[in-house]
Design a protein around this motif. Structure first.
Motif, PDB file in Angstrom:
ATOM      1  N   TRP A   1      -6.265   0.190   0.505  1.00 20.96           N
ATOM      2  CA  TRP A   1      -5.330   1.598   1.834  1.00 20.96           C
ATOM      3  C   TRP A   1      -4.229   2.304   1.289  1.00 20.96           C
ATOM      4  N   GLU A   2      -3.572   0.392   2.505  1.00 16.25           N
ATOM      5  CA  GLU A   2      -2.152  -0.068   2.910  1.00 16.25           C
ATOM      6  C   GLU A   2      -1.182   0.231   1.425  1.00 16.25           C
ATOM      7  N   GLN A   3      -2.080  -0.297   0.641  1.00 16.72           N
ATOM      8  CA  GLN A   3      -1.546  -0.850  -0.378  1.00 16.72           C
ATOM      9  C   GLN A   3      -0.798   0.526  -1.203  1.00 16.72           C
ATOM     10  N   LEU A   4      -1.731   1.119  -0.906  1.00 17.54           N
ATOM     11  CA  LEU A   4      -2.211   2.716  -1.870  1.00 17.54           C
ATOM     12  C   LEU A   4      -0.304   3.371  -0.845  1.00 17.54           C
ATOM     13  N   SER A   5      -0.699   3.541   1.040  1.00 13.89           N
ATOM     14  CA  SER A   5      -0.275   4.195   1.369  1.00 13.89           C
ATOM     15  C   SER A   5       1.821   3.959   1.457  1.00 13.89           C
ATOM     16  N   LEU A   6       1.514   2.243   0.732  1.00 16.76           N
ATOM     17  CA  LEU A   6       3.233   1.626   0.983  1.00 16.76           C
ATOM     18  C   LEU A   6       3.212   3.134  -0.415  1.00 16.76           C
ATOM     19  N   ALA A   7       2.629   2.761  -1.765  1.00 14.46           N
ATOM     20  CA  ALA A   7       3.348   2.905  -2.376  1.00 14.46           C
ATOM     21  C   ALA A   7       3.020   4.400  -2.746  1.00 14.46           C
ATOM     22  N   ALA A   8       2.655   4.954  -2.515  1.00 17.26           N
ATOM     23  CA  ALA A   8       2.912   7.077  -1.519  1.00 17.26           C
ATOM     24  C   ALA A   8       4.448   7.463  -1.400  1.00 17.26           C
TER      25      ALA A   8
ATOM     26  N   VAL B   1      -2.981  -2.485  -7.690  1.00 14.39           N
ATOM     27  CA  VAL B   1      -3.249  -2.386  -5.874  1.00 14.39           C
ATOM     28  C   VAL B   1      -4.887  -3.741  -6.231  1.00 14.39           C
ATOM     29  N   THR B   2      -4.608  -4.504  -5.449  1.00 16.85           N
ATOM     30  CA  THR B   2      -5.913  -5.474  -5.512  1.00 16.85           C
ATOM     31  C   THR B   2      -6.582  -5.212  -5.219  1.00 16.85           C
ATOM     32  N   PHE B   3      -7.828  -5.475  -4.932  1.00 14.69           N
ATOM     33  CA  PHE B   3      -9.372  -4.639  -4.004  1.00 14.69           C
ATOM     34  C   PHE B   3     -10.166  -5.838  -4.245  1.00 14.69           C
TER      35      PHE B   3
END
Length: 103
Positions: free
Chosen positions: A2-9, A24-26
């Protein structure tokens, strides 16, 4: 994840005028079920995103690999330095010597 997606957004909205490239790695075991809700949440905030499960040996060419400090130092020694100042100076001289074309 979620943090990676938030930063990308965030970068997509405030920094880029085109698509932000983001992988995004998960963890498939703990975050696998969150993929669909995450995509639904960020669907209008990102132009594109790739997902890569955290695992070793999943793909022939993984973007990350563990290496020893010795191997790292060996690879770093092979990197050649770039003389930007000289290149920029040569380019400036070329521009000064250029003559406009006649049509």
């Amino acid at each position: 994840m979620w943090e990676q997606l938030s930063l990308a957004a965030f970068l997509q909205k405030y920094w880029a005028d085109n698509q932000v490239s983001c992988t995004v790695t998960f963890d498939p075991k703990t975050e696998g079920e969150s993929l669909k809700p995450a995509l639904e949440y960020f669907q209008y905030q990102l132009k594109g995103v790739s997902f890569l499960p955290k695992a070793s040996g999943s793909y022939a060419q993984m973007p990350y690999e563990k290496i020893s400090e010795e191997e790292y130092n060996k690879l770093v020694k092979g990197i050649k330095s770039i003389e930007l100042g000289k290149s920029l100076k040569d380019r400036a001289i070329q521009l000064e010597e250029a003559k406009p074309e006649k049509y």
